[in-house]
Scaffold this motif. Structure first.
Motif, PDB file in Angstrom:
ATOM      1  N   UNK A   1      -2.915  54.005  62.264  1.00  0.00           N
ATOM      2  CA  UNK A   1      -3.879  53.032  61.764  1.00  0.00           C
ATOM      3  C   UNK A   1      -3.381  51.620  62.068  1.00  0.00           C
ATOM      4  N   UNK A   2      -4.283  50.670  61.920  1.00  0.00           N
ATOM      5  CA  UNK A   2      -3.943  49.254  62.072  1.00  0.00           C
ATOM      6  C   UNK A   2      -4.330  48.547  60.776  1.00  0.00           C
ATOM      7  N   UNK A   3      -3.445  47.633  60.338  1.00  0.00           N
ATOM      8  CA  UNK A   3      -3.720  46.927  59.082  1.00  0.00           C
ATOM      9  C   UNK A   3      -2.884  45.652  59.033  1.00  0.00           C
ATOM     10  N   UNK A   4      -3.509  44.568  58.606  1.00  0.00           N
ATOM     11  CA  UNK A   4      -2.780  43.318  58.424  1.00  0.00           C
ATOM     12  C   UNK A   4      -2.172  42.760  59.688  1.00  0.00           C
ATOM     13  N   UNK A   5      -2.755  43.102  60.846  1.00  0.00           N
ATOM     14  CA  UNK A   5      -2.221  42.611  62.112  1.00  0.00           C
ATOM     15  C   UNK A   5      -1.145  43.496  62.710  1.00  0.00           C
TER      16      UNK A   5
ATOM     17  N   UNK B   1       1.224  57.572  64.317  1.00  0.00           N
ATOM     18  CA  UNK B   1       1.703  58.721  63.561  1.00  0.00           C
ATOM     19  C   UNK B   1       2.879  59.400  64.267  1.00  0.00           C
ATOM     20  N   UNK B   2       3.953  59.630  63.507  1.00  0.00           N
ATOM     21  CA  UNK B   2       5.108  60.361  64.005  1.00  0.00           C
ATOM     22  C   UNK B   2       6.055  59.586  64.896  1.00  0.00           C
ATOM     23  N   UNK B   3       5.704  58.363  65.279  1.00  0.00           N
ATOM     24  CA  UNK B   3       6.554  57.571  66.178  1.00  0.00           C
ATOM     25  C   UNK B   3       7.514  56.714  65.362  1.00  0.00           C
ATOM     26  N   UNK B   4       8.805  56.922  65.570  1.00  0.00           N
ATOM     27  CA  UNK B   4       9.806  56.158  64.821  1.00  0.00           C
ATOM     28  C   UNK B   4       9.587  54.671  65.073  1.00  0.00           C
TER      29      UNK B   4
ATOM     30  N   UNK C   1       2.583  45.913  55.053  1.00  0.00           N
ATOM     31  CA  UNK C   1       1.264  46.288  55.561  1.00  0.00           C
ATOM     32  C   UNK C   1       1.126  47.804  55.614  1.00  0.00           C
ATOM     33  N   UNK C   2       2.193  48.478  56.037  1.00  0.00           N
ATOM     34  CA  UNK C   2       2.176  49.937  56.139  1.00  0.00           C
ATOM     35  C   UNK C   2       1.958  50.586  54.766  1.00  0.00           C
ATOM     36  N   UNK C   3       2.573  50.032  53.740  1.00  0.00           N
ATOM     37  CA  UNK C   3       2.485  50.645  52.414  1.00  0.00           C
ATOM     38  C   UNK C   3       1.264  50.194  51.628  1.00  0.00           C
ATOM     39  N   UNK C   4       0.559  49.166  52.110  1.00  0.00           N
ATOM     40  CA  UNK C   4      -0.570  48.609  51.362  1.00  0.00           C
ATOM     41  C   UNK C   4      -1.911  49.265  51.701  1.00  0.00           C
ATOM     42  N   UNK C   5      -2.088  49.665  52.957  1.00  0.00           N
ATOM     43  CA  UNK C   5      -3.394  50.153  53.400  1.00  0.00           C
ATOM     44  C   UNK C   5      -3.876  51.315  52.523  1.00  0.00           C
TER      45      UNK C   5
ATOM     46  N   UNK D   1      -7.953  52.078  52.121  1.00  0.00           N
ATOM     47  CA  UNK D   1      -9.309  52.568  52.335  1.00  0.00           C
ATOM     48  C   UNK D   1      -9.481  53.378  53.611  1.00  0.00           C
ATOM     49  N   UNK D   2      -8.620  53.195  54.617  1.00  0.00           N
ATOM     50  CA  UNK D   2      -8.736  53.957  55.858  1.00  0.00           C
ATOM     51  C   UNK D   2      -7.886  55.226  55.834  1.00  0.00           C
ATOM     52  N   UNK D   3      -7.247  55.495  54.717  1.00  0.00           N
ATOM     53  CA  UNK D   3      -6.430  56.703  54.587  1.00  0.00           C
ATOM     54  C   UNK D   3      -7.322  57.830  54.082  1.00  0.00           C
ATOM     55  N   UNK D   4      -7.372  58.957  54.779  1.00  0.00           N
ATOM     56  CA  UNK D   4      -8.221  60.069  54.332  1.00  0.00           C
ATOM     57  C   UNK D   4      -7.840  60.586  52.943  1.00  0.00           C
ATOM     58  N   UNK D   5      -6.594  60.326  52.532  1.00  0.00           N
ATOM     59  CA  UNK D   5      -6.161  60.736  51.204  1.00  0.00           C
ATOM     60  C   UNK D   5      -6.278  59.611  50.179  1.00  0.00           C
TER      61      UNK D   5
END
Length: 368
Positions: A192-196, A201-204, A214-218, A220-224
């Motif tokens: 996903x993309x968020x906050x610039x 997925x899966x890429x270190x 930004x990674x921990x904030x998103x 609404x675009x998370x299916x869960x």
């Protein structure tokens, strides 16, 4: 007695005495340098210690102080800490503190050499324990309504787990901690993309404070939905813990503390924090992640989450077990509201968002 050929007129005894004096002077100089180095190191360490203590004391919440017994954090005792995160500014500012959008009850179990991060969804319906009149709100409202004390007592009542200690950090503080440990490496759980920032997925991925935030904030675009965000928050925290415990430099730790002063509050004293770092490092390498699984409902037109009595009991039993406590049958506002709603047709097996009523005739034991 014969004279030495290389030093006419001097005996062997005189020459040996001279060699001894030279070596002795060299030894004294070496020892003096070593003493100076040791003294300088000791002075510097003391300076860093007291400077760190001063910084740690600045984040200490004296209003919610609790008595800490001698040996309470000796590396053998289990304990729990309520971790909270907020999006608002520094805590030394005067504006009102916002809702705690991150609520994680942490249980440390040295016998099993692990710690548990148990997420409590921010929209969980819960009684605000400590209000003059009965009041049920989203659990993330407890802190702005009644501060750390209400947050701790409300979570404690929700799960029947004793909570004495807490730590709250705003997002700026999290960013600074990640910055001062040199960033963290994470494999994103989804693309996903968020906050610039973009995440694969899966890429270190090496994340700075801003990108990790930004990674921990998103959400609404998370299916869960919020559960997915909670999982990413726990992922960031566990990675940060692993990175932090690898730091051995006092100056580095001091820089971190100094940077986040004003962005963190806790009722753990400096000595308690130091003992936890020293005595529980082994627990920090193994983590169990879990969360309260709830149902989406509508209460008075607003979106909430409610947990079934079975789910609340599951989490309570687990956490009490991690803390060495016997299981306790839950009997609180949440179980009462569940009972009343089920009697009036509500079903936790229904996947759709149902209406859920709050009955304000709930009375705690001992209030009669």
């Amino acid at each position: 007695m014969k004279n030495n050929d290389n030093h006419p007129g001097k005996s062997r005894v005189e020459l040996h005495a001279k060699d001894y004096r030279v070596k002795h002077r060299v030894l004294i100089r070496i020892l003096a340098v070593l003493v100076a180095l040791v003294t300088a190191t000791a002075v510097y360490s003391a300076y860093i210690y007291f400077k760190t203590k001063k910084t740690a004391d600045s984040v200490y919440d004296n209003n919610n102080r609790v008595e800490i017994r001698d040996g309470e954090f000796n590396g053998k005792n289990k304990f729990a800490v309520l971790l909270m995160g907020t999006d608002t500014g520094a805590f030394d500012r005067k504006e009102k503190i916002g809702n705690t959008d991150t609520i994680i009850l942490t249980a440390v179990n040295p016998q099993k050499k692990r710690y548990t991060l148990m997420s409590v969804p921010r929209d969980t319906m819960a009684q605000m324990v400590g209000t003059k009149n009965f009041q049920a709100e989203k659990i993330n409202a407890a802190y702005p309504i009644g501060g750390a004390k209400m947050a701790m007592t409300s979570v404690s009542k929700l799960l029947a787990v004793p909570v004495k200690y807490y730590a709250i950090v705003n997002m700026e503080g999290i960013m600074k901690i990640i910055h001062y440990v040199g960033g963290i490496d994470i494999r994103p759980t989804l693309t996903f993309a968020y906050g610039g920032y973009s995440f694969q997925k899966g890429q270190l991925t090496h994340m700075s404070g801003a990108s990790a935030l930004a990674y921990s904030r998103m959400r609404y675009d998370d299916p869960d939905g919020d559960y997915g965000r909670q999982a990413r928050q726990r992922q960031v925290i566990t990675t940060l813990v692993e990175k932090t415990i690898s730091l051995n430099s006092l100056s580095k730790i001091d820089a971190i503390l100094e940077a986040i002063a004003g962005n963190v509050k806790t009722n753990l004293t400096f000595d308690a924090l130091r003992q936890i770092v020293l005595n529980y490092r082994g627990c920090a390498r193994t983590v169990k992640n879990d969360y309260l699984h709830g149902s989406n409902v509508t209460i008075d037109g607003s979106a909430y989450q409610v947990q079934s009595t079975t789910e609340l009991q599951r989490v309570s039993d687990y956490l009490r077990g991690e803390l060495g406590l016997k299981k306790q049958l839950l009997n609180n506002n949440e179980t009462y509201q569940n009972q009343r709603n089920i009697a009036n047709g509500f079903s936790f097996k229904n996947p759709t968002a149902q209406n859920y009523n709050i009955y304000d005739d709930y009375v705690e034991e001992g209030d009669n």
